[in-house]
Design a protein around this motif. Structure first.
Motif, PDB file in Angstrom:
ATOM      1  N   GLN A 143     -26.446 -19.202   9.105  1.00  0.00           N
ATOM      2  CA  GLN A 143     -26.730 -20.454   9.795  1.00  0.00           C
ATOM      3  C   GLN A 143     -26.505 -20.246  11.291  1.00  0.00           C
ATOM      4  OE1 GLN A 143     -28.087 -22.963   8.168  1.00  0.00           O
ATOM      5  NE2 GLN A 143     -27.906 -21.689   6.314  1.00  0.00           N
ATOM      6  N   PRO A 144     -27.340 -20.846  12.137  1.00  0.00           N
ATOM      7  CA  PRO A 144     -27.193 -20.631  13.578  1.00  0.00           C
ATOM      8  C   PRO A 144     -25.889 -21.207  14.109  1.00  0.00           C
ATOM      9  CG  PRO A 144     -28.749 -22.397  13.147  1.00  0.00           C
ATOM     10  CD  PRO A 144     -28.443 -21.772  11.822  1.00  0.00           C
ATOM     11  N   ILE A 145     -25.375 -20.590  15.156  1.00  0.00           N
ATOM     12  CA  ILE A 145     -24.176 -21.082  15.829  1.00  0.00           C
ATOM     13  C   ILE A 145     -24.526 -22.311  16.654  1.00  0.00           C
ATOM     14  CG2 ILE A 145     -22.498 -20.537  17.646  1.00  0.00           C
ATOM     15  CD1 ILE A 145     -22.780 -17.575  16.723  1.00  0.00           C
ATOM     16  N   ASP A 146     -23.729 -23.348  16.489  1.00  0.00           N
ATOM     17  CA  ASP A 146     -23.864 -24.546  17.321  1.00  0.00           C
ATOM     18  C   ASP A 146     -22.645 -24.581  18.241  1.00  0.00           C
ATOM     19  OD1 ASP A 146     -23.999 -26.985  18.540  1.00  0.00           O
ATOM     20  OD2 ASP A 146     -24.190 -28.155  16.698  1.00  0.00           O
ATOM     21  N   PRO A 147     -22.792 -24.172  19.510  1.00  0.00           N
ATOM     22  CA  PRO A 147     -21.635 -24.081  20.397  1.00  0.00           C
ATOM     23  C   PRO A 147     -21.041 -25.428  20.796  1.00  0.00           C
ATOM     24  CG  PRO A 147     -23.646 -23.728  21.642  1.00  0.00           C
ATOM     25  CD  PRO A 147     -24.047 -23.804  20.194  1.00  0.00           C
ATOM     26  N   HIS A 148     -21.700 -26.524  20.404  1.00  0.00           N
ATOM     27  CA  HIS A 148     -21.223 -27.852  20.779  1.00  0.00           C
ATOM     28  C   HIS A 148     -20.636 -28.616  19.585  1.00  0.00           C
ATOM     29  CE1 HIS A 148     -23.212 -27.057  24.538  1.00  0.00           C
ATOM     30  NE2 HIS A 148     -24.363 -26.886  23.919  1.00  0.00           N
ATOM     31  N   LYS A 149     -20.672 -28.027  18.425  1.00  0.00           N
ATOM     32  CA  LYS A 149     -20.149 -28.684  17.233  1.00  0.00           C
ATOM     33  C   LYS A 149     -18.628 -28.742  17.284  1.00  0.00           C
ATOM     34  CE  LYS A 149     -20.281 -28.259  12.171  1.00  0.00           C
ATOM     35  NZ  LYS A 149     -20.774 -27.412  11.042  1.00  0.00           N
ATOM     36  N   ALA A 154     -29.635 -15.547  17.465  1.00  0.00           N
ATOM     37  CA  ALA A 154     -30.143 -16.920  17.500  1.00  0.00           C
ATOM     38  C   ALA A 154     -29.455 -17.715  18.600  1.00  0.00           C
ATOM     39  CB  ALA A 154     -29.935 -17.589  16.145  1.00  0.00           C
ATOM     40  N   TYR A 155     -28.163 -17.506  18.776  1.00  0.00           N
ATOM     41  CA  TYR A 155     -27.420 -18.205  19.828  1.00  0.00           C
ATOM     42  C   TYR A 155     -27.953 -17.843  21.208  1.00  0.00           C
ATOM     43  CZ  TYR A 155     -23.768 -18.777  23.337  1.00  0.00           C
ATOM     44  OH  TYR A 155     -23.094 -19.078  24.502  1.00  0.00           O
ATOM     45  N   PHE A 156     -28.114 -16.556  21.494  1.00  0.00           N
ATOM     46  CA  PHE A 156     -28.549 -16.151  22.827  1.00  0.00           C
ATOM     47  C   PHE A 156     -29.979 -16.618  23.122  1.00  0.00           C
ATOM     48  CE2 PHE A 156     -25.001 -13.075  22.530  1.00  0.00           C
ATOM     49  CZ  PHE A 156     -24.380 -13.376  23.734  1.00  0.00           C
ATOM     50  N   HIS A 157     -30.794 -16.744  22.093  1.00  0.00           N
ATOM     51  CA  HIS A 157     -32.148 -17.272  22.314  1.00  0.00           C
ATOM     52  C   HIS A 157     -32.121 -18.778  22.526  1.00  0.00           C
ATOM     53  CE1 HIS A 157     -36.445 -17.959  21.923  1.00  0.00           C
ATOM     54  NE2 HIS A 157     -36.150 -18.925  21.066  1.00  0.00           N
ATOM     55  N   ARG A 158     -31.459 -19.494  21.626  1.00  0.00           N
ATOM     56  CA  ARG A 158     -31.501 -20.960  21.659  1.00  0.00           C
ATOM     57  C   ARG A 158     -30.678 -21.553  22.805  1.00  0.00           C
ATOM     58  NH1 ARG A 158     -31.940 -23.580  16.130  1.00  0.00           N
ATOM     59  NH2 ARG A 158     -29.856 -24.422  16.508  1.00  0.00           N
ATOM     60  N   THR A 159     -29.581 -20.891  23.172  1.00  0.00           N
ATOM     61  CA  THR A 159     -28.693 -21.438  24.196  1.00  0.00           C
ATOM     62  C   THR A 159     -28.997 -20.911  25.585  1.00  0.00           C
ATOM     63  OG1 THR A 159     -26.945 -21.645  22.529  1.00  0.00           O
ATOM     64  CG2 THR A 159     -26.266 -21.754  24.834  1.00  0.00           C
ATOM     65  N   HIS A 160     -29.389 -19.634  25.666  1.00  0.00           N
ATOM     66  CA  HIS A 160     -29.587 -19.016  26.982  1.00  0.00           C
ATOM     67  C   HIS A 160     -31.044 -18.644  27.263  1.00  0.00           C
ATOM     68  CE1 HIS A 160     -25.240 -18.778  27.584  1.00  0.00           C
ATOM     69  NE2 HIS A 160     -25.161 -18.380  26.331  1.00  0.00           N
ATOM     70  N   GLY A 161     -31.927 -18.816  26.282  1.00  0.00           N
ATOM     71  CA  GLY A 161     -33.344 -18.571  26.499  1.00  0.00           C
ATOM     72  C   GLY A 161     -33.747 -17.109  26.508  1.00  0.00           C
ATOM     73  N   CYS A 162     -32.896 -16.222  25.964  1.00  0.00           N
ATOM     74  CA  CYS A 162     -33.209 -14.786  25.965  1.00  0.00           C
ATOM     75  C   CYS A 162     -34.255 -14.454  24.904  1.00  0.00           C
ATOM     76  CB  CYS A 162     -31.950 -13.965  25.685  1.00  0.00           C
ATOM     77  SG  CYS A 162     -30.678 -14.093  26.955  1.00  0.00           S
ATOM     78  N   ARG A 163     -35.054 -13.445  25.191  1.00  0.00           N
ATOM     79  CA  ARG A 163     -35.917 -12.830  24.189  1.00  0.00           C
ATOM     80  C   ARG A 163     -35.097 -11.750  23.500  1.00  0.00           C
ATOM     81  NH1 ARG A 163     -40.200 -10.159  26.759  1.00  0.00           N
ATOM     82  NH2 ARG A 163     -39.202 -10.369  28.800  1.00  0.00           N
ATOM     83  N   VAL A 164     -35.071 -11.762  22.161  1.00  0.00           N
ATOM     84  CA  VAL A 164     -34.037 -11.008  21.456  1.00  0.00           C
ATOM     85  C   VAL A 164     -34.596  -9.890  20.575  1.00  0.00           C
ATOM     86  CG1 VAL A 164     -32.401 -12.916  21.510  1.00  0.00           C
ATOM     87  CG2 VAL A 164     -33.977 -12.708  19.564  1.00  0.00           C
ATOM     88  N   ALA A 165     -33.775  -8.850  20.442  1.00  0.00           N
ATOM     89  CA  ALA A 165     -34.062  -7.719  19.570  1.00  0.00           C
ATOM     90  C   ALA A 165     -32.727  -7.184  19.066  1.00  0.00           C
ATOM     91  CB  ALA A 165     -34.827  -6.628  20.325  1.00  0.00           C
ATOM     92  N   GLY A 166     -32.775  -6.397  18.015  1.00  0.00           N
ATOM     93  CA  GLY A 166     -31.538  -5.850  17.486  1.00  0.00           C
ATOM     94  C   GLY A 166     -31.780  -4.683  16.562  1.00  0.00           C
ATOM     95  N   MET A 167     -30.706  -3.933  16.302  1.00  0.00           N
ATOM     96  CA  MET A 167     -30.788  -2.774  15.424  1.00  0.00           C
ATOM     97  C   MET A 167     -29.471  -2.622  14.659  1.00  0.00           C
ATOM     98  SD  MET A 167     -31.612   1.224  16.394  1.00  0.00           S
ATOM     99  CE  MET A 167     -33.098   0.721  17.245  1.00  0.00           C
ATOM    100  N   ASP A 168     -29.598  -2.230  13.398  1.00  0.00           N
ATOM    101  CA  ASP A 168     -28.430  -1.966  12.565  1.00  0.00           C
ATOM    102  C   ASP A 168     -28.868  -1.015  11.466  1.00  0.00           C
ATOM    103  OD1 ASP A 168     -25.543  -3.598  12.056  1.00  0.00           O
ATOM    104  OD2 ASP A 168     -26.331  -2.528  10.318  1.00  0.00           O
ATOM    105  N   TYR A 169     -27.930  -0.186  10.981  1.00  0.00           N
ATOM    106  CA  TYR A 169     -28.343   0.747   9.924  1.00  0.00           C
ATOM    107  C   TYR A 169     -28.139   0.198   8.523  1.00  0.00           C
ATOM    108  CZ  TYR A 169     -23.437   2.588   9.812  1.00  0.00           C
ATOM    109  OH  TYR A 169     -22.082   2.756   9.718  1.00  0.00           O
ATOM    110  N   SER A 170     -27.828  -1.106   8.417  1.00  0.00           N
ATOM    111  CA  SER A 170     -27.739  -1.769   7.118  1.00  0.00           C
ATOM    112  C   SER A 170     -28.999  -2.582   6.861  1.00  0.00           C
ATOM    113  CB  SER A 170     -26.522  -2.696   7.071  1.00  0.00           C
ATOM    114  OG  SER A 170     -26.615  -3.579   5.964  1.00  0.00           O
ATOM    115  N   PRO A 171     -29.848  -2.177   5.916  1.00  0.00           N
ATOM    116  CA  PRO A 171     -31.041  -2.978   5.613  1.00  0.00           C
ATOM    117  C   PRO A 171     -30.700  -4.399   5.180  1.00  0.00           C
ATOM    118  CG  PRO A 171     -31.196  -0.794   4.614  1.00  0.00           C
ATOM    119  CD  PRO A 171     -29.792  -0.936   5.111  1.00  0.00           C
ATOM    120  N   ASP A 172     -29.619  -4.545   4.410  1.00  0.00           N
ATOM    121  CA  ASP A 172     -29.235  -5.880   3.955  1.00  0.00           C
ATOM    122  C   ASP A 172     -28.821  -6.756   5.135  1.00  0.00           C
ATOM    123  OD1 ASP A 172     -28.996  -5.829   0.754  1.00  0.00           O
ATOM    124  OD2 ASP A 172     -28.409  -3.889   1.557  1.00  0.00           O
TER     125      ASP A 172
END
Length: 266
Positions: A24-30, A71-89
């Motif tokens: 679930q996305p982070i809501d920094p104001h909750k 999701a937080y950095f996109h929704r709160t700060h407007g960043c275009r996001v990418a990521g990498m991890d070696y866990s498929p799950d």
């Protein structure tokens, strides 16, 4: 790039994320005690990015598996996001959340030490949370993450404080989990970034206290995670309210997190 000596393997992370509920996305104001840490970290990130004009800029999360932060950095700060991890799950969980939120993203299952040749570089920001402390060669791990930065870009690193009381408690209640970490203090984390060729812009302990991140091992498996989480929050809350009134500040003994921000030379 040669690996920096991980103390965990992909199988551990796949087992950790497999079968977990949807992110679930982070809501920094909750409000509420359960969201206290996110509200506090939000203030930290707002301060770090205040002069960076992050809207429209690119942010890469190294070790993004099972993370809610893209999701937080996109929704709160407007960043275009990418990521990498070696866990498929772990990657699958993040992709599902971002797609559900209609967030454009580029998530890849891969190794940050040996990224796919076609994976983009030159990100404005590189973020990691709970990643670098899992490698024996911390400067090497920092350098691997910093390779995704453009010149002048900012790296934001968050790790648990395993050299203070949170680490001592983790070692007592679940030594096996504790030993999957390389304990680092604030000075050691900053020095690792310097050795990787970055210029420190911020380095400090974060929050006065928070027991929520400590895993209680056998006790948690016996009683269940939810009742213990309620107990951990109940024990932490008095310090959140009374600590500042008593002059207490984030410190190397009680703080749960360490943050380092460092810039790649232009």
């Amino acid at each position: 790039m040669k690996t920096a000596g991980p103390v965990t393997e992909a199988g551990y992370w796949n087992a950790l994320w497999r079968g977990r509920p949807a992110l679930q996305p982070i809501d920094p104001h909750k409000g509420g005690l359960r969201n206290y840490a996110y509200r506090h970290l939000h203030r930290e990130f707002m301060a770090l990015l205040a002069d960076e004009a992050p809207a429209g800029k690119t942010l890469f999360e190294a070790g993004c598996g099972g993370s809610r932060w893209l999701a937080y950095f996109h929704r709160t700060h407007g960043c275009r996001v990418a990521g990498m991890d070696y866990s498929p799950d772990g990657c699958g969980m993040v992709q599902e959340m971002l797609e559900r939120l209609s967030v454009e993203h580029h998530i890849v299952t891969g190794d940050v030490f040996d990224p796919p040749a076609d994976f983009p570089g030159g990100f404005d920001f590189v973020f990691s949370n709970g990643l670098l402390e899992h490698f024996t060669d911390t400067p090497g791990a920092v350098a691997a993450c910093a390779a995704f930065l453009r010149p002048g870009g900012l790296m934001i690193t968050l790790i648990p404080n395993m050299t203070g009381a949170p680490g001592w408690l983790q070692r007592f209640f679940d030594r096996e989990l504790y030993e999957k970490h390389v304990p680092l203090d604030c000075a050691q984390l900053a020095e690792a970034h310097r050795q990787a060729g970055l210029e420190i812009t911020a380095s400090h302990y974060v929050m006065l206290a928070h027991l929520g991140g400590i895993q209680f091992g056998a006790m948690e498996r016996l009683i269940g995670a939810r009742p213990l989480q309620v107990l951990k929050l109940a024990l932490s809350a008095p310090l959140w309210g009374l600590g500042p009134l008593l002059g207490m500040r984030p410190n190397h003994i009680t703080s749960p997190f360490i943050l380092c921000a460092a810039r790649k030379p232009a």
